[in-house]
Write a protein that holds these residues in place. Sequence first.
Motif, mmCIF file in Angstrom:
data_model
loop_
_atom_site.group_PDB
_atom_site.id
_atom_site.type_symbol
_atom_site.label_atom_id
_atom_site.label_comp_id
_atom_site.label_asym_id
_atom_site.label_seq_id
_atom_site.Cartn_x
_atom_site.Cartn_y
_atom_site.Cartn_z
ATOM 1 N N THR A 16 0.843 -1.151 -0.032
ATOM 2 C CA THR A 16 -0.002 0.122 -0.069
ATOM 3 C C THR A 16 0.880 1.354 0.005
ATOM 4 O OG1 THR A 16 -0.225 -0.005 2.341
ATOM 5 C CG2 THR A 16 -1.703 -1.278 1.034
ATOM 6 N N ALA A 17 0.291 2.403 -0.594
ATOM 7 C CA ALA A 17 0.948 3.594 -0.644
ATOM 8 C C ALA A 17 -0.083 4.675 -0.550
ATOM 9 C CB ALA A 17 1.932 3.900 -2.054
ATOM 10 N N SER A 18 0.164 5.457 0.375
ATOM 11 C CA SER A 18 -0.884 6.476 0.716
ATOM 12 C C SER A 18 -0.541 7.836 -0.185
ATOM 13 C CB SER A 18 -0.951 6.932 2.144
ATOM 14 O OG SER A 18 0.515 7.463 2.687
ATOM 15 N N SER A 19 0.404 7.876 -0.837
ATOM 16 C CA SER A 19 0.502 9.181 -1.909
ATOM 17 C C SER A 19 1.384 8.692 -3.047
ATOM 18 C CB SER A 19 1.624 10.312 -0.913
ATOM 19 O OG SER A 19 2.676 9.751 -0.828
ATOM 20 N N ALA A 20 1.374 9.554 -3.992
ATOM 21 C CA ALA A 20 2.252 9.289 -5.312
ATOM 22 C C ALA A 20 3.558 9.124 -5.013
ATOM 23 C CB ALA A 20 1.987 10.513 -6.191
ATOM 24 N N ARG A 21 3.939 9.836 -3.955
ATOM 25 C CA ARG A 21 5.529 9.784 -3.834
ATOM 26 C C ARG A 21 6.058 8.506 -3.238
ATOM 27 N NH1 ARG A 21 9.378 13.833 -3.153
ATOM 28 N NH2 ARG A 21 7.449 15.292 -2.919
ATOM 29 N N GLU A 22 5.238 8.256 -2.425
ATOM 30 C CA GLU A 22 5.510 6.667 -1.635
ATOM 31 C C GLU A 22 5.267 5.659 -2.523
ATOM 32 O OE1 GLU A 22 3.868 4.152 2.220
ATOM 33 O OE2 GLU A 22 2.894 6.279 1.626
ATOM 34 N N ALA A 23 4.235 5.713 -3.811
ATOM 35 C CA ALA A 23 4.281 4.906 -4.681
ATOM 36 C C ALA A 23 5.454 4.719 -5.733
ATOM 37 C CB ALA A 23 2.969 5.024 -5.414
ATOM 38 N N LEU A 24 5.786 5.873 -5.865
ATOM 39 C CA LEU A 24 7.228 5.781 -6.693
ATOM 40 C C LEU A 24 8.386 5.297 -5.952
ATOM 41 C CD1 LEU A 24 6.902 9.304 -8.318
ATOM 42 C CD2 LEU A 24 6.624 7.137 -9.542
ATOM 43 N N GLU A 25 8.554 5.406 -4.928
ATOM 44 C CA GLU A 25 9.303 4.716 -4.074
ATOM 45 C C GLU A 25 9.400 3.459 -3.964
ATOM 46 O OE1 GLU A 25 9.163 6.372 0.054
ATOM 47 O OE2 GLU A 25 10.118 8.301 -0.564
ATOM 48 N N GLY B 268 -4.204 10.824 -10.046
ATOM 49 C CA GLY B 268 -4.016 9.544 -10.478
ATOM 50 C C GLY B 268 -3.525 9.593 -11.987
ATOM 51 N N PHE B 269 -3.901 10.497 -12.807
ATOM 52 C CA PHE B 269 -3.512 10.901 -14.072
ATOM 53 C C PHE B 269 -1.908 11.167 -14.239
ATOM 54 C CE2 PHE B 269 -7.999 12.184 -14.593
ATOM 55 C CZ PHE B 269 -8.488 10.962 -15.287
ATOM 56 N N GLU B 270 -1.543 12.026 -13.491
ATOM 57 C CA GLU B 270 0.072 12.504 -13.361
ATOM 58 C C GLU B 270 0.748 11.377 -12.953
ATOM 59 O OE1 GLU B 270 -0.535 17.185 -12.392
ATOM 60 O OE2 GLU B 270 -0.849 15.802 -10.932
ATOM 61 N N LEU B 271 0.152 10.394 -11.804
ATOM 62 C CA LEU B 271 1.210 9.441 -11.391
ATOM 63 C C LEU B 271 1.138 8.339 -12.535
ATOM 64 C CD1 LEU B 271 2.633 7.676 -9.261
ATOM 65 C CD2 LEU B 271 0.493 6.882 -8.661
ATOM 66 N N ALA B 272 0.375 8.063 -13.120
ATOM 67 C CA ALA B 272 0.314 7.044 -14.254
ATOM 68 C C ALA B 272 1.143 7.318 -15.462
ATOM 69 C CB ALA B 272 -1.271 6.781 -14.706
ATOM 70 N N ALA B 273 1.056 8.615 -15.564
ATOM 71 C CA ALA B 273 2.097 9.322 -16.755
ATOM 72 C C ALA B 273 3.413 9.120 -16.350
ATOM 73 C CB ALA B 273 1.642 10.714 -17.075
#
Length: 694
Positions: free
Chosen positions: A34-43, A64-69
Amino acid sequence: MAGDKVNILLVDDQPAKLLSYEVILGELGETLVTASSAREALEHLLKSDFAVVLIDVCMPELDGFELAAMIREHPRFEQTAIIFVSAIMMTDLDRLRGYAAGAVDYVPVPVVPEVLRAKVRVFAELHRKTRQLERLNDELERRVAERTAELEASNARLIDSERRRTLALAAGRMGSWDWDIAAGEMTWDEGQHRIFGTFPLGFKPTPQSAWHFVHPDDRPHLEAFIEHALRDATPFDVEVRIRLLSGETRWIMISAAPTFDGEGRPQRLSGVILDITTRKTAEEELQRLNEDLEHRIEERTREREEALAKLFEAQKLDTIGQLTGGVAHDFNNLLMAILGSLELMRKRTPEDSPISRLIENATRGAERGRTLTQRLLAFARRQELKPEAVDLKGLILGMEELLKRALGPVITVDRQIPDGLAPARVDANQLELSLLNLALNARDAMPNGGTLTIRAASETVSGQDGRDGLAPGEYLRICVHDTGLGMDEATLARATEPFFTTKGLGKGTGLGLSMVHGLAAQSGGKLVLSSRAGEGTTVNLWLPRAEPAAASPRPQASTAAAPNFQERRTVLLVDDDPLVLSGTSAMLEDLGHEVIESESGQSALAILSEGRPVDLVITDHAMPGMTGVDLARRIRQSRPDLAIVLATGYAEIPADSGEDASDIAKLAKPYRLEELAAAIDAAWRARAEIRAAV
């Protein structure tokens, strides 16, 4: 669950929604992160491999769009499945934006657990099968011969790459469905209608109408999977054909799982389908083009291996060059102390003394070490070159007697040097030494005699040629060919490596070709070897072309006046090596000079600032804290009339030393007593001429 677990990344800024996703997807038996933010997801993405990424559309910082890109921009995640979860009504423009960002599907909130599990299961299983295929390919590589293994591994990787590309294209053509068994009702999402070529407003899906789409030949196969799933409560994946209303036939993959009530009766069958027509077509095409594919794989593998080999060789030679340059520098300091001490001992020993012969032997050994360091520096491209316009024909003809003595009577020398050849820009002495080294190597390769051919020609290398990795420009190419034993591929690959020799223990240093290689590279050219066992060896030495004016076959002898060894001067001697400092001090005193010793540039400046009378400064260049050039610049600021001699173990003096170093006499280590005296006299004369001009 078949196979090993895969990673699934859940991204949402609301902990409650993350917890609900974990509960829903926990039944899959996969590893949930799990990740609570885009930054944590990228890590997480940068640390681990993920089969599926579930992303909330609305999040702070990055949506979500920006993270997917951002995920799609990274090469590692080009094939990672991305599913958007949205709690708001999504317009067609929003969906198009999501697909453009790399998403494969949308899941609306509230989430239907069975649909979400089915969609995620498809991509998890695809990812797992891909990993299993890679492991099978690795196992296959170990069991077959090397060449076959390389071909099959490359083939498998290319097939896998094509399969991933096909699946990624097909992922946008995905649909979900739900069959309420008890009520006999069925619901399709937009993707399902799109794949089957129907419209939500004009077609109402039912189990019977859906069944008619399945190809008659595949119905028994699909029916068996459904019965097994409802009987044994197991999910299934199956590939079948469907026939659209237009008559077109497509391949789809169905992934489904049943739901049961408290008494074990089946209630629902939910799942997703994926249009895999493109993948199936590609597999059939791939089968037909298999022979051509193997050829392209072999060619691509060979090119990649050649490129990697060239890169590795360049990095290896550069590393060895740096090492040998440093070793030669330190070795020169040791030889400096040894040669200086031997010269002083010889002057104080009677010629008829037995010790005199021992001193002479030791001196010869030190001189051989001096020659060895010069070869090391040539390979490391640290030697001090004096490039000039050199007449190649004159230089080669001038070596005639030298080559005859070196090669002996059983070897014939054939020179093919045209008249009017443009001059080469190179250090003439080093070029002569290089040609002599090549001739000696050829002699050793022709123990029973043969012919040594020396040719020279002007060559133009354009940007399209790319010959031998040379930069575009005008060159002189010297070709040295022998009719000797030649070299096999393994020996040829290592021929220019330092210390590599085939002449046997004690019969060669392995630095001859390395020295020629270093000279060519340092001069702006290149050394190219070609050889085959039993067919001789050809060495092509490429050198940049010089302007024709003032070309000479070899350096002219100096007409400078003989050094004045008699005048007594006060010398400030600067060197951080105690052995060199002590040895040079003794040599200066033997020449009749008074010596003031200093172990650093700062110490030398302090001595000068005290006002002590100093006529001349001799300083080492490579010193910690302050180099010899830096010290000379500081001295020029306060004592512009002071003569300076710069000693160096190799050519590490920077090219941008400036005009303030142009009148500084250079002294190469290790030096003899007369060379030291000559450098002192040259520095003194240079300062005298400058003072006279002022």
